[in-house]
Motif scaffolding. Structure first.
Motif, PDB file in Angstrom:
ATOM      1  N   ASP A  42      -1.450  92.209 117.588  1.00  0.00           N
ATOM      2  CA  ASP A  42      -1.521  91.617 118.923  1.00  0.00           C
ATOM      3  C   ASP A  42      -0.657  92.458 119.855  1.00  0.00           C
ATOM      4  O   ASP A  42      -0.001  93.420 119.414  1.00  0.00           O
ATOM      5  CB  ASP A  42      -1.027  90.168 118.885  1.00  0.00           C
ATOM      6  N   LYS A  43      -0.593  92.083 121.086  1.00  0.00           N
ATOM      7  CA  LYS A  43       0.270  92.773 122.039  1.00  0.00           C
ATOM      8  C   LYS A  43       1.721  92.349 121.806  1.00  0.00           C
ATOM      9  O   LYS A  43       2.015  91.167 121.653  1.00  0.00           O
ATOM     10  CB  LYS A  43      -0.145  92.436 123.468  1.00  0.00           C
ATOM     11  N   GLY A  44       2.607  93.326 121.739  1.00  0.00           N
ATOM     12  CA  GLY A  44       4.035  93.035 121.669  1.00  0.00           C
ATOM     13  C   GLY A  44       4.547  92.584 120.319  1.00  0.00           C
ATOM     14  O   GLY A  44       5.643  92.019 120.241  1.00  0.00           O
ATOM     15  N   VAL A  45       3.808  92.826 119.241  1.00  0.00           N
ATOM     16  CA  VAL A  45       4.288  92.445 117.909  1.00  0.00           C
ATOM     17  C   VAL A  45       5.403  93.399 117.492  1.00  0.00           C
ATOM     18  O   VAL A  45       5.264  94.622 117.598  1.00  0.00           O
ATOM     19  CB  VAL A  45       3.140  92.483 116.869  1.00  0.00           C
TER      20      VAL A  45
ATOM     21  N   ASP B 105       0.876 101.477 110.999  1.00  0.00           N
ATOM     22  CA  ASP B 105       0.925 102.825 111.564  1.00  0.00           C
ATOM     23  C   ASP B 105      -0.099 102.945 112.699  1.00  0.00           C
ATOM     24  O   ASP B 105      -1.249 102.505 112.545  1.00  0.00           O
ATOM     25  CB  ASP B 105       0.608 103.851 110.472  1.00  0.00           C
ATOM     26  N   PRO B 106       0.285 103.493 113.853  1.00  0.00           N
ATOM     27  CA  PRO B 106      -0.665 103.648 114.966  1.00  0.00           C
ATOM     28  C   PRO B 106      -1.955 104.368 114.573  1.00  0.00           C
ATOM     29  O   PRO B 106      -3.031 104.067 115.107  1.00  0.00           O
ATOM     30  CB  PRO B 106       0.133 104.461 115.997  1.00  0.00           C
ATOM     31  N   ALA B 107      -1.876 105.309 113.616  1.00  0.00           N
ATOM     32  CA  ALA B 107      -3.073 106.026 113.181  1.00  0.00           C
ATOM     33  C   ALA B 107      -4.071 105.081 112.524  1.00  0.00           C
ATOM     34  O   ALA B 107      -5.295 105.276 112.638  1.00  0.00           O
ATOM     35  CB  ALA B 107      -2.686 107.140 112.205  1.00  0.00           C
ATOM     36  N   VAL B 108      -3.586 104.044 111.832  1.00  0.00           N
ATOM     37  CA  VAL B 108      -4.466 103.062 111.196  1.00  0.00           C
ATOM     38  C   VAL B 108      -5.172 102.228 112.262  1.00  0.00           C
ATOM     39  O   VAL B 108      -6.374 101.947 112.164  1.00  0.00           O
ATOM     40  CB  VAL B 108      -3.674 102.162 110.232  1.00  0.00           C
TER      41      VAL B 108
ATOM     42  N   ASP C 185      -6.659 100.186 120.220  1.00  0.00           N
ATOM     43  CA  ASP C 185      -5.778 101.054 121.002  1.00  0.00           C
ATOM     44  C   ASP C 185      -4.317 100.811 120.617  1.00  0.00           C
ATOM     45  O   ASP C 185      -3.747  99.753 120.926  1.00  0.00           O
ATOM     46  CB  ASP C 185      -5.991 100.789 122.495  1.00  0.00           C
ATOM     47  N   SER C 186      -3.709 101.784 119.950  1.00  0.00           N
ATOM     48  CA  SER C 186      -2.321 101.633 119.486  1.00  0.00           C
ATOM     49  C   SER C 186      -1.318 101.681 120.633  1.00  0.00           C
ATOM     50  O   SER C 186      -0.148 101.325 120.441  1.00  0.00           O
ATOM     51  CB  SER C 186      -1.991 102.721 118.463  1.00  0.00           C
ATOM     52  N   LYS C 187      -1.748 102.098 121.822  1.00  0.00           N
ATOM     53  CA  LYS C 187      -0.856 102.090 122.970  1.00  0.00           C
ATOM     54  C   LYS C 187      -0.775 100.709 123.612  1.00  0.00           C
ATOM     55  O   LYS C 187       0.137 100.432 124.395  1.00  0.00           O
ATOM     56  CB  LYS C 187      -1.325 103.117 124.007  1.00  0.00           C
ATOM     57  N   VAL C 188      -1.741  99.855 123.278  1.00  0.00           N
ATOM     58  CA  VAL C 188      -1.775  98.495 123.824  1.00  0.00           C
ATOM     59  C   VAL C 188      -1.334  97.472 122.780  1.00  0.00           C
ATOM     60  O   VAL C 188      -0.605  96.537 123.089  1.00  0.00           O
ATOM     61  CB  VAL C 188      -3.200  98.149 124.334  1.00  0.00           C
TER      62      VAL C 188
END
Length: 278
Positions: free
Chosen positions: A152-155, A224-227, A234-237
């Protein structure tokens, strides 16, 4: 008519007609006791784990036990040279351009959930997994896992720690403490191994916890953002955490069973001990 039917039936079972002694049915004899079955200890523990996480909003997701390379390894950030891809760890069914294998973890289900849904995602994946290992009192070629995922956002890592603390207290009791140690998993960064205070000696030290006062129960970490990116999230969000535990390990601590082989031998003397389990 009903009275006549009853008398006729009573006569047919020996209540109103004289028959040879050997053919009489004694309706007053007590019935043979029917042996009641019991839940398997692993099913009891798995259901308890599911119930604990259901209470904080996690649903249950399932997937196939035969997986392709993408869902079992590549999408989880396993590089081509990772040791887990070696034949000594994995039961490969088909080797080639599209490797097929018996899944080595239920993280593959999490990949399918991320590919098929949008955040927020809060799910656990219980199931059987397979490893090409020698069978012994401490290891088996198949075992059971429950893995969890929250995106989720902000986890944050604080959310992960709070969730693990809640689970441990619900499973082992309010006095249970947890300890997180830095570790490494390809699909989480940072990663940690989690210990709970020994349920047998309450942290004082005994032969079960090797006099450390702690028992390792699961691995966890931030996804991991790559996952996330490989599943088109979107790993930036979004951010998330994941964890995985062995059901046999939790059952071992709960029931103090020292030999993993007992769970799959179907020995009625062993299983009878869990008749009172819910």
């Amino acid at each position: 008519e009903g009275e006549k039917a009853f008398e006729k039936f009573k006569a047919s079972v020996g209540g109103g007609q004289k028959k040879a002694t050997s053919n009489k049915i004694d309706l007053t004899r007590p019935a043979e006791e029917i042996a009641l079955g019991s839940r398997h200890p692993l099913a009891v523990v798995r259901n308890e784990i599911i119930e604990i996480f259901n209470r904080i909003g996690f649903n249950v997701s399932e997937g196939p036990e035969i997986e392709d390379d993408w869902h079992n390894f590549s999408a989880l950030n396993f590089p081509p040279e990772h040791p887990a891809r070696d034949m000594q760890d994995t039961f490969f069914i088909e080797k080639g351009e599209n490797d097929m294998a018996l899944r080595t973890h239920t993280s593959s289900v999490q990949v399918r959930v991320m590919e098929g849904s949008e955040p927020p995602i809060r799910t656990i994946s219980p199931g059987r997994v397979y490893r090409n290992e020698a069978i012994s009192a401490r290891a088996h070629c198949f075992f059971h896992q429950v893995e969890g995922l929250y995106v989720d956002k902000g986890v944050s890592f604080a959310d992960l720690k709070q969730t693990m603390d809640y689970f441990s207290k619900e499973m082992f009791g309010e006095k249970t403490k947890i300890r997180l140690r830095p570790s490494y998993f390809p699909f989480t960064e940072p990663s940690a191994e989690m210990d709970v205070s020994c349920t047998i000696c309450n942290g004082k030290g005994c032969n079960v916890c090797k006099y450390s006062g702690w028992l390792e129960i699961l691995g966890c970490g931030m996804v991991d953002p790559a996952v996330l990116d490989s599943a088109n999230i979107d790993s930036k969000v979004y951010s998330g955490f994941a964890f995985g535990m062995g059901v046999e390990r939790i059952a071992q601590l709960k029931y103090r069973v020292g030999d993993l082989r007992l769970y799959s031998e179907n020995d009625i003397r062993f299983l009878d001990q869990f008749k009172s389990a819910y």
